[in-house]
Design a protein around this motif. Sequence first.
Motif, PDB file in Angstrom:
ATOM      1  N   ILE A   1       0.924  -1.329   0.043  1.00  0.00           N
ATOM      2  CA  ILE A   1      -0.162   0.120  -0.071  1.00  0.00           C
ATOM      3  C   ILE A   1       0.829   1.284  -0.067  1.00  0.00           C
ATOM      4  CG2 ILE A   1      -1.676   1.265   1.395  1.00  0.00           C
ATOM      5  CD1 ILE A   1      -2.816  -1.245   2.412  1.00  0.00           C
ATOM      6  N   TYR A   2       1.827   1.356   0.830  1.00  0.00           N
ATOM      7  CA  TYR A   2       3.005   2.267   0.922  1.00  0.00           C
ATOM      8  C   TYR A   2       3.420   2.551  -0.583  1.00  0.00           C
ATOM      9  CZ  TYR A   2       6.897   5.178   2.063  1.00  0.00           C
ATOM     10  OH  TYR A   2       7.808   6.078   2.146  1.00  0.00           O
ATOM     11  N   MET A   3       3.831   1.496  -1.227  1.00  0.00           N
ATOM     12  CA  MET A   3       4.585   1.677  -2.603  1.00  0.00           C
ATOM     13  C   MET A   3       3.554   2.307  -3.517  1.00  0.00           C
ATOM     14  SD  MET A   3       6.546  -2.076  -2.352  1.00  0.00           S
ATOM     15  CE  MET A   3       7.444  -1.845  -3.814  1.00  0.00           C
ATOM     16  N   GLY A   4       2.376   2.258  -3.325  1.00  0.00           N
ATOM     17  CA  GLY A   4       1.366   2.913  -4.162  1.00  0.00           C
ATOM     18  C   GLY A   4       0.439   2.163  -5.130  1.00  0.00           C
ATOM     19  N   SER A   5      -0.503   2.801  -5.789  1.00  0.00           N
ATOM     20  CA  SER A   5      -1.567   2.154  -6.443  1.00  0.00           C
ATOM     21  C   SER A   5      -1.044   1.141  -7.571  1.00  0.00           C
ATOM     22  CB  SER A   5      -2.460   3.012  -7.182  1.00  0.00           C
ATOM     23  OG  SER A   5      -1.739   3.946  -7.790  1.00  0.00           O
ATOM     24  N   PHE A   6       0.183   1.488  -8.053  1.00  0.00           N
ATOM     25  CA  PHE A   6       0.742   0.774  -9.383  1.00  0.00           C
ATOM     26  C   PHE A   6       0.944  -0.846  -8.729  1.00  0.00           C
ATOM     27  CE2 PHE A   6       3.877  -1.028 -12.244  1.00  0.00           C
ATOM     28  CZ  PHE A   6       3.291  -1.027 -13.321  1.00  0.00           C
ATOM     29  N   MET A   7       1.656  -0.771  -7.483  1.00  0.00           N
ATOM     30  CA  MET A   7       1.970  -2.002  -7.099  1.00  0.00           C
ATOM     31  C   MET A   7       1.006  -3.102  -6.443  1.00  0.00           C
ATOM     32  SD  MET A   7       5.158  -2.276  -7.374  1.00  0.00           S
ATOM     33  CE  MET A   7       5.414  -3.765  -6.499  1.00  0.00           C
ATOM     34  N   LEU A   8      -0.173  -2.070  -6.045  1.00  0.00           N
ATOM     35  CA  LEU A   8      -1.521  -2.964  -5.778  1.00  0.00           C
ATOM     36  C   LEU A   8      -2.116  -3.472  -7.097  1.00  0.00           C
ATOM     37  CD1 LEU A   8      -3.160  -0.298  -3.331  1.00  0.00           C
ATOM     38  CD2 LEU A   8      -2.338  -2.766  -2.872  1.00  0.00           C
ATOM     39  N   MET A   9      -2.099  -2.712  -8.078  1.00  0.00           N
ATOM     40  CA  MET A   9      -2.604  -3.518  -9.508  1.00  0.00           C
ATOM     41  C   MET A   9      -1.763  -4.810  -9.810  1.00  0.00           C
ATOM     42  SD  MET A   9      -3.101  -0.199 -11.713  1.00  0.00           S
ATOM     43  CE  MET A   9      -4.032   1.131 -10.867  1.00  0.00           C
ATOM     44  N   LEU A  10      -0.199  -4.559  -9.693  1.00  0.00           N
ATOM     45  CA  LEU A  10       0.527  -5.749  -9.667  1.00  0.00           C
ATOM     46  C   LEU A  10       0.052  -6.892  -8.843  1.00  0.00           C
ATOM     47  CD1 LEU A  10       3.831  -4.068 -10.571  1.00  0.00           C
ATOM     48  CD2 LEU A  10       2.261  -5.089 -12.212  1.00  0.00           C
ATOM     49  N   LEU A  11      -0.113  -6.530  -7.632  1.00  0.00           N
ATOM     50  CA  LEU A  11      -0.426  -7.579  -6.573  1.00  0.00           C
ATOM     51  C   LEU A  11      -1.764  -8.510  -7.079  1.00  0.00           C
ATOM     52  CD1 LEU A  11      -0.223  -8.797  -3.869  1.00  0.00           C
ATOM     53  CD2 LEU A  11      -1.398  -6.881  -2.968  1.00  0.00           C
ATOM     54  N   VAL A  12      -2.701  -7.659  -7.511  1.00  0.00           N
ATOM     55  CA  VAL A  12      -4.087  -8.081  -7.894  1.00  0.00           C
ATOM     56  C   VAL A  12      -3.675  -9.083  -9.110  1.00  0.00           C
ATOM     57  CG1 VAL A  12      -6.194  -7.663  -8.808  1.00  0.00           C
ATOM     58  CG2 VAL A  12      -5.383  -6.268  -7.185  1.00  0.00           C
ATOM     59  N   LEU A  13      -3.050  -8.661  -9.778  1.00  0.00           N
ATOM     60  CA  LEU A  13      -2.451  -9.634 -11.227  1.00  0.00           C
ATOM     61  C   LEU A  13      -2.132 -10.948 -10.730  1.00  0.00           C
ATOM     62  CD1 LEU A  13      -2.516 -10.044 -14.297  1.00  0.00           C
ATOM     63  CD2 LEU A  13      -0.387  -8.677 -14.178  1.00  0.00           C
ATOM     64  N   GLY A  14      -1.164 -10.748  -9.742  1.00  0.00           N
ATOM     65  CA  GLY A  14      -0.361 -11.822  -9.332  1.00  0.00           C
ATOM     66  C   GLY A  14      -0.933 -12.901  -8.771  1.00  0.00           C
ATOM     67  N   ILE A  15      -2.161 -12.353  -7.909  1.00  0.00           N
ATOM     68  CA  ILE A  15      -3.064 -13.208  -7.076  1.00  0.00           C
ATOM     69  C   ILE A  15      -3.912 -13.907  -8.169  1.00  0.00           C
ATOM     70  CG2 ILE A  15      -5.075 -13.113  -5.715  1.00  0.00           C
ATOM     71  CD1 ILE A  15      -3.471 -10.892  -3.898  1.00  0.00           C
ATOM     72  N   GLN A  16      -4.507 -13.114  -9.018  1.00  0.00           N
ATOM     73  CA  GLN A  16      -5.085 -13.477 -10.235  1.00  0.00           C
ATOM     74  C   GLN A  16      -4.509 -14.734 -10.848  1.00  0.00           C
ATOM     75  OE1 GLN A  16      -5.258 -13.078 -14.620  1.00  0.00           O
ATOM     76  NE2 GLN A  16      -6.208 -11.097 -13.897  1.00  0.00           N
ATOM     77  N   VAL A  17      -3.260 -14.569 -11.231  1.00  0.00           N
ATOM     78  CA  VAL A  17      -2.419 -15.615 -12.016  1.00  0.00           C
ATOM     79  C   VAL A  17      -2.628 -17.003 -11.190  1.00  0.00           C
ATOM     80  CG1 VAL A  17      -0.673 -16.407 -13.202  1.00  0.00           C
ATOM     81  CG2 VAL A  17      -1.660 -14.070 -13.696  1.00  0.00           C
ATOM     82  N   LYS A  18      -2.341 -16.871  -9.932  1.00  0.00           N
ATOM     83  CA  LYS A  18      -1.962 -17.883  -8.908  1.00  0.00           C
ATOM     84  C   LYS A  18      -3.163 -18.687  -8.865  1.00  0.00           C
ATOM     85  CE  LYS A  18       0.207 -20.624  -6.204  1.00  0.00           C
ATOM     86  NZ  LYS A  18       0.856 -21.729  -6.770  1.00  0.00           N
TER      87      LYS A  18
END
Length: 461
Positions: free
Chosen positions: A104-121
């Motif tokens: 969250i501290y790293m920003g919204s773009f990192m949150l989007m990457l997190l969502v993408l990673g969770i989706q793929v997994k």
Amino acid sequence: MLELRHRGGCPGSGGAAAPPPREGEAAGGDHETESTSDKETDIDDRYGDLDSRTDSDIPEIPPSSDRTPEILKKALSGLSSRWKNWWIRGILTLTMISLFFLIIYMGSFMLMLLVLGIQVKCFHEIITIGYRVYRSYDLPWFRTLSWYFLLCVNYFFYGETVADYFATFVQREEQLQFLIRYHRFISFALYLAGFCMFVLSLVKKHYRLQFYMFAWTHVTLLITVTQSHLVIQNLFEGMIWFLVPISSVICNDITAYLFGFFFGRTPLIKLSPKKTWEGFIGGFFSTVVFGFIAAYMLSKYQYFVCPVEYRSDVNSFVTECEPSELFQLQSYSLPPFLKAVLRQETVSLYPFQIHSIALSTFASLIGPFGGFFASGFKRAFKIKDFANTIPGHGGIMDRFDCQYLMATFVHVYITSFIRGPNPSKVLQQLLVLQPEQQLNIYKTLKTHLIEKGILQPTLKV
């Protein structure tokens, strides 16, 4: 039974002899043709019997290996299995929450990457279950096509997002303009290629199973990719629409587990024998209180309440705006019985706090049904967890089974009760138009303002 009966009629099987040829029928070529046809029918029926297996015939998937770190195993070796699992779950939960705060501290773009990673997994875990269940049939191209369809669907959804929120950036890149202009056609062509590959991969003895797995892949895409796309759409509305719903589900999961662990006595649902009414009710009240407080804390900061926008001049995402009325303190009159208790006439609240009650209520009352659905799915295939990615928790899908249902509700809630015209998005869409189209819109808007008396006919704008 059909398979045994067919086997009884096969040559050399010890069963009844084949019936003699009918009167007037030659024993030569015609009989050979009929025998070949009978054999093909016999093979189709055998594989048809294999396709029509009942739930009790589904092969058991071997349990996943334990990935608990050795240091934790040694530290907790003296505890019972119940308390050992409690400590492992607790330690890993705190670790995941800490990592979540860092992202969250790293920003919204990192949150989007997190969502993408969770989706793929999550997609990988569900597809792997299907592959293990049906691996004895050696289905051709199953895994390859499953990942190809995942790529196609992600290309479609993320392309739509780029077209909606990055119009100014797209205008500077000619290659991107072509991809965005024909985005839906390209997406459809890619899907058609996968569809044709699936049809070409059909094998006579595996028809039904291959269509099972085709449906399996598409349902998995619906659950994972579509919902994760909605999560990102919610994030663009403001990080608070991402954090409050997700943290409410996490809070409900934790508090329901704690209430059930210490006070649980009454079973809640047969699909999840460990779930109790005490945990369900305790989780509900805890989640509503948590959501109300979290909404108050986050509503104070532009970083959380402003829509996430892409600024082409700085080439990054920004969260700067004048907070809407939804995130400005307002006074509300208290009901008579609360006035007597609190000894005050009004109370100052952020309007979003009222909405947070609806979000928290859904997270605690309806959200768990996503978990019950996942429990039924796992029971159907005789598995305990989707994977063993997180010690004490199972797979990623085990932790996010309720989040996907929550994401859909939040998106529907925003579009139904919250969302208004987004000026920046309207401006981006105008910039994509041709100059003559922009001029026509300007003339129409000017005429409308003059008719409403907002603009004088002689006044230039």
